[in-house]
Design a protein around this motif. Structure first.
Motif, PDB file in Angstrom:
ATOM      1  N   TYR A 166       0.879  -1.203   0.020  1.00 20.22           N
ATOM      2  CA  TYR A 166      -0.008   0.027  -0.076  1.00 20.22           C
ATOM      3  C   TYR A 166       0.830   1.342   0.104  1.00 20.22           C
ATOM      4  O   TYR A 166       2.185   1.282   0.480  1.00 20.22           O
ATOM      5  CB  TYR A 166      -0.956   0.079   1.228  1.00 20.22           C
ATOM      6  N   VAL A 167       0.124   2.499  -0.440  1.00 21.55           N
ATOM      7  CA  VAL A 167       1.040   3.642  -0.340  1.00 21.55           C
ATOM      8  C   VAL A 167       1.378   4.029   0.694  1.00 21.55           C
ATOM      9  O   VAL A 167       0.499   4.086   1.879  1.00 21.55           O
ATOM     10  CB  VAL A 167       0.206   4.682  -1.083  1.00 21.55           C
ATOM     11  N   GLY A 168       2.716   4.223   1.111  1.00 23.54           N
ATOM     12  CA  GLY A 168       3.163   4.598   2.503  1.00 23.54           C
ATOM     13  C   GLY A 168       3.777   3.176   3.242  1.00 23.54           C
ATOM     14  O   GLY A 168       4.491   3.689   4.321  1.00 23.54           O
ATOM     15  N   MET A 169       3.957   2.151   2.655  1.00 25.47           N
ATOM     16  CA  MET A 169       4.414   0.981   3.193  1.00 25.47           C
ATOM     17  C   MET A 169       6.014   1.486   3.076  1.00 25.47           C
ATOM     18  O   MET A 169       6.530   1.902   1.851  1.00 25.47           O
ATOM     19  CB  MET A 169       4.386  -0.203   2.528  1.00 25.47           C
ATOM     20  N   VAL A 170       6.758   0.953   4.117  1.00 29.17           N
ATOM     21  CA  VAL A 170       8.234   1.282   4.421  1.00 29.17           C
ATOM     22  C   VAL A 170       9.155   0.050   4.271  1.00 29.17           C
ATOM     23  O   VAL A 170       8.567  -0.953   4.936  1.00 29.17           O
ATOM     24  CB  VAL A 170       8.442   2.089   5.732  1.00 29.17           C
ATOM     25  N   PHE A 171      10.158  -0.106   3.508  1.00 23.32           N
ATOM     26  CA  PHE A 171      11.020  -1.058   3.511  1.00 23.32           C
ATOM     27  C   PHE A 171      12.370  -0.602   3.742  1.00 23.32           C
ATOM     28  O   PHE A 171      12.937   0.530   3.712  1.00 23.32           O
ATOM     29  CB  PHE A 171      11.131  -1.740   2.267  1.00 23.32           C
ATOM     30  N   LYS A 172      13.287  -1.452   4.439  1.00 22.71           N
ATOM     31  CA  LYS A 172      14.605  -1.126   4.915  1.00 22.71           C
ATOM     32  C   LYS A 172      15.339  -0.869   3.618  1.00 22.71           C
ATOM     33  O   LYS A 172      16.566  -0.034   3.642  1.00 22.71           O
ATOM     34  CB  LYS A 172      15.194  -1.870   5.617  1.00 22.71           C
ATOM     35  N   SER A 173      15.113  -1.677   2.470  1.00 20.17           N
ATOM     36  CA  SER A 173      15.891  -1.562   1.097  1.00 20.17           C
ATOM     37  C   SER A 173      15.192  -1.656  -0.086  1.00 20.17           C
ATOM     38  O   SER A 173      14.022  -2.353   0.336  1.00 20.17           O
ATOM     39  CB  SER A 173      17.236  -2.639   1.327  1.00 20.17           C
ATOM     40  N   ASP A 174      15.522  -1.432  -1.086  1.00 22.97           N
ATOM     41  CA  ASP A 174      14.829  -1.960  -2.384  1.00 22.97           C
ATOM     42  C   ASP A 174      14.745  -3.350  -2.706  1.00 22.97           C
ATOM     43  O   ASP A 174      13.825  -3.911  -3.014  1.00 22.97           O
ATOM     44  CB  ASP A 174      15.295  -0.972  -3.572  1.00 22.97           C
ATOM     45  N   ASP A 175      15.842  -4.059  -2.241  1.00 22.01           N
ATOM     46  CA  ASP A 175      15.871  -5.387  -2.190  1.00 22.01           C
ATOM     47  C   ASP A 175      14.665  -6.079  -1.446  1.00 22.01           C
ATOM     48  O   ASP A 175      14.097  -6.988  -1.845  1.00 22.01           O
ATOM     49  CB  ASP A 175      17.366  -5.973  -1.923  1.00 22.01           C
ATOM     50  N   ASP A 176      14.591  -5.602  -0.280  1.00 20.98           N
ATOM     51  CA  ASP A 176      13.535  -6.102   0.876  1.00 20.98           C
ATOM     52  C   ASP A 176      12.045  -5.905   0.073  1.00 20.98           C
ATOM     53  O   ASP A 176      11.214  -6.759   0.004  1.00 20.98           O
ATOM     54  CB  ASP A 176      13.478  -5.381   2.102  1.00 20.98           C
ATOM     55  N   ALA A 177      11.961  -4.735  -0.409  1.00 25.70           N
ATOM     56  CA  ALA A 177      10.763  -4.272  -1.117  1.00 25.70           C
ATOM     57  C   ALA A 177      10.520  -5.442  -2.250  1.00 25.70           C
ATOM     58  O   ALA A 177       9.473  -5.766  -2.553  1.00 25.70           O
ATOM     59  CB  ALA A 177      10.898  -2.986  -1.664  1.00 25.70           C
ATOM     60  N   PHE A 178      11.553  -5.539  -3.325  1.00 24.41           N
ATOM     61  CA  PHE A 178      11.490  -6.359  -4.250  1.00 24.41           C
ATOM     62  C   PHE A 178      11.003  -7.874  -4.130  1.00 24.41           C
ATOM     63  O   PHE A 178      10.203  -8.530  -4.596  1.00 24.41           O
ATOM     64  CB  PHE A 178      12.605  -6.558  -5.477  1.00 24.41           C
ATOM     65  N   GLU A 179      11.742  -8.412  -2.878  1.00 22.04           N
ATOM     66  CA  GLU A 179      11.249  -9.695  -2.405  1.00 22.04           C
ATOM     67  C   GLU A 179       9.825  -9.836  -1.913  1.00 22.04           C
ATOM     68  O   GLU A 179       9.360 -10.862  -2.160  1.00 22.04           O
ATOM     69  CB  GLU A 179      12.321 -10.112  -1.261  1.00 22.04           C
ATOM     70  N   TYR A 180       9.440  -8.888  -1.176  1.00 24.58           N
ATOM     71  CA  TYR A 180       8.324  -8.814  -0.684  1.00 24.58           C
ATOM     72  C   TYR A 180       7.170  -8.862  -1.547  1.00 24.58           C
ATOM     73  O   TYR A 180       6.314  -9.553  -1.864  1.00 24.58           O
ATOM     74  CB  TYR A 180       7.922  -7.631   0.221  1.00 24.58           C
TER      75      TYR A 180
END
Length: 691
Positions: free
Chosen positions: A55-69
């Protein structure tokens, strides 16, 4: 489709010892890896079931974490994703990432090809607008990635679970499967047969592999191309690294006169085989070289070499490094050279027993080069192969077979073994099975009924096997060249680098004089075994025979008796269980007879020197009372090593040391005991290795 590359020059051998080079065994580590992978897959499924939609505003520590999620979310919902655009700034580096559905956008128009057989593949891209855009911000000095746009609206059909796994993003050929595919391809198997073999070996239905037949074809073709392109470079690397390893041995020899090595060169004047050891290892061998474990479970595809490591067990139950060898092949000739070179480095002393893996070439080499040495194969090296050979073929009957095989391993005598073996072969239809035939041909080296009396010094145990595995993983982990491997072996085998042992109390359990007396001689490891047998001796009943021997049995198990022969003139005692011949420790049956004979102290000949405290290689350290400094210990260790080396040169020297050393030690002990106690309480200086 992706493949998983190896990060290590050493891998577990998978070649089956049956002699059929197309046959292989699944390594225990691979089984564990598969189990872990299966568990991870289950965990991922569980996590995905409860996964929150981005969702808009969701936070990740890194772009790799975001891609995996986002990738896990996509797989659960029937599609895959790819990385689209990224934007870069001098201050933040990459500060924007666009992840999109794999069907996003449209394929660029292609120019018409003039090729006669051009294939016009239809693109899967259809302008899908599903996406997740991220932006990086630095909050209080910490970089974070925020979702700034998200859409899960697709203009195409989403896939079911059994279909989504076949999308290119999710098809992977693991390392173990890569090795198997290449081996079968080398054997001449066509691609469709390779796929069928993998399905049968894994016990799964057709089409359920995590990759497709075309993935296997592409992998084989790409690997062949890579090998052809890099063959010359790889050959040069092998030759250069081998010469660099030889040079490292020469330099080490110049710096340390106790370092020993040997090697052979091929017809092209290239290093063929090389073996080495260290001064500490040679000295340790003089004490604990009665039993040797020769591990040959690792090989290097990069260098095309087999790794062999000689290991032992000290009086504290710890793994001891004796030597290391690299061989160009796995023939009986190469194994014979390795054993010959090892004995030479160990000053000509052959072990009483050598433990190895199931290896026909090694069996022949032991017979030719170590004729007076008994050859044993640990059951712990056989059991993983049993599972690999019979688990799938027997199916639901495998547990029944495994139980029967375990009982057969513990058969009381050879006749009982032969009878049970025939029953097993008949029951499971193993009459023409090559693996059963192999096990039967080697039965004298692994079955308890044939091996009883082989001196093994507690090395044929699961605890020792775990210790060996730990040592091997330490020297084989992530080594990128032979020189770094050589340095890692030197570090792992250096006794100076071993942790010091803590002094601990060895508490008595029986209050019997025999136990108190044994505590004065044995290391904690050996005393623990002795104490265990002494306690169990109290549960033994016995009856005297007319010839002065004794029948001993557990008071509840009347059907299992042991014959103990007692010769009072020489204080000799022998038991049909042959525990003393096997481990160097008296069994419960003989201890029961000694107790009956009113022995308050055992004859000292039953405390073997290899289990005595004075044979320790490591220094014991009291955490509370640091009365010994490093300089004293190093000087003591140096003098002890020199004494052992000098006394092993001739029999006259050895006899002199054996005769005079105990006298000097007893004199020192007597003088120490006359000294006053600082706190008025006798301190128990019993030594025990730390856990």
């Amino acid at each position: 489709m992706t493949s998983v590359p190896s990060k290590n020059i050493w891998i577990k051998r998978q070649q089956c010892p049956c002699g059929d080079w197309k046959c292989y065994v699944t390594c225990e580590g691979d089984v564990e890896e598969a189990s872990v992978a299966s568990q991870l897959e289950k965990n991922e499924t569980f996590q995905s079931d409860s996964m929150v939609s981005p969702y808009v505003g969701m936070v990740f520590k890194s772009d790799d974490d975001a891609f995996e999620y986002y990738g896990n979310f996509a797989r659960k919902n029937g599609f895959s994703i790819r990385k689209e655009r990224s934007r870069l700034s001098p201050q933040l580096g990459i500060y924007k990432r666009d992840f999109v559905c794999y069907r996003s956008g449209f394929a660029p128009a292609r120019k018409k090809s003039t090729a006669e057989h051009h294939r016009d593949r239809k693109s899967v891209r259809c302008g899908c607008d599903a996406k997740m855009y991220l932006s990086k911000e630095v909050v209080e000095g910490v970089s974070q990635w925020f979702v700034v746009q998200f859409s899960n609206v697709h203009n195409h059909e989403l896939l079911e679970d059994d279909q989504v796994r076949l999308l290119p993003a999710y098809r992977k050929i693991q390392e173990a499967d890569q090795e198997r595919i290449l081996l079968l391809s080398k054997a001449g198997f066509p691609i469709h047969r390779i796929v069928k073999v993998l399905e049968l070996e894994k016990g799964i239905q057709g089409g359920q592999l995590p990759f497709l037949e075309r993935d296997v074809r592409n992998f084989v073709q790409n690997r062949k191309k890579i090998v052809q392109e890099n063959d010359a470079l790889l050959t040069e690397k092998r030759e250069n690294d081998s010469m660099e390893l030889l040079e490292a041995c020469k330099v080490t020899k110049e710096m340390d006169g106790d370092f020993v090595y040997d090697f052979t060169m091929d017809e092209n004047d290239k290093v063929e085989n090389i073996v080495w050891s260290y001064g500490d290892s040679v000295r340790a061998y003089t004490l604990f070289g009665d039993v040797v474990y020769f591990d040959t479970s690792y090989r290097s595809i990069t260098y095309g070499m087999l790794l062999g490591v000689w290991l032992g067990i000290d009086n504290n139950g710890k793994t001891v490094f004796f030597g290391c060898v690299l061989l160009q092949d796995e023939t009986a000739r190469s194994f014979a050279w390795a054993l010959q070179a090892f004995v030479h480095l160990m000053k000509g002393k052959c072990p009483q027993t050598i433990l190895t893996d199931l290896e026909l070439g090694l069996k022949d080499a032991v017979r030719s080069e170590l004729p007076s040495t008994r050859h044993a194969i640990s059951i712990w090296n056989i059991q993983p192969k049993i599972s690999s050979w019979f688990f799938l073929s027997l199916g639901a009957r495998y547990p029944e077979f495994k139980s029967m095989f375990d009982d057969l391993y513990h058969a009381e005598n050879a006749d009982d073994f032969e009878h049970r073996w025939s029953q097993m072969v008949s029951m499971f239809g193993f009459g023409s099975d090559k693996h059963i035939a192999l096990l039967y041909s080697l039965r004298a080296s692994w079955a308890s009924s044939y091996m009883r009396g082989y001196f093994l010094a507690r090395m044929a145990t699961s605890a020792y096997l775990k210790s060996v595995e730990s040592f091997l993983k330490a020297i084989c982990c992530a080594q990128t060249c032979l020189r770094s491997f050589f340095e890692q072996v030197g570090s792992s085998s250096n006794f100076q680098n071993q942790l010091r042992q803590e002094m601990q109390y060895m508490l008595t359990k029986t209050c019997m004089p025999i136990e108190e007396h044994a505590r004065n001689f044995l290391t904690p490891f050996a005393f623990n075994d002795f104490q265990h047998e002494l306690v169990l001796s109290m549960q033994c009943a016995l009856s005297e025979m007319p010839d002065g021997s004794y029948l001993v049995h557990h008071y509840k198990k009347m059907d299992v008796e042991r014959l103990v022969i007692w010769i009072p003139e020489d204080e000799q005692i022998h038991c049909t269980c042959k525990e003393f011949e096997s481990s160097g420790m008296l069994c419960r049956h003989t201890l029961r007879v000694f107790i009956l004979k009113n022995y308050f102290q055992l004859p000292e000949k039953y405390y073997l020197s290899r289990w005595r405290r004075e044979s320790s290689l490591v220094f014991y350290d009291n955490q509370d009372t640091q009365t010994n400094d490093d300089g004293w210990f190093q000087e003591f260790q140096s003098l002890t090593g020199t004494l052992l080396t000098e006394s092993s040169i001739t029999k006259e020297r050895s006899d002199y040391v054996h005769r005079e050393l105990p006298k000097e030690l007893k004199r020192l002990i007597s003088e120490v005991r006359k000294m006053p106690e600082s706190d008025g309480v006798a301190m128990d200086l019993t030594l025990s290795p730390s856990s």
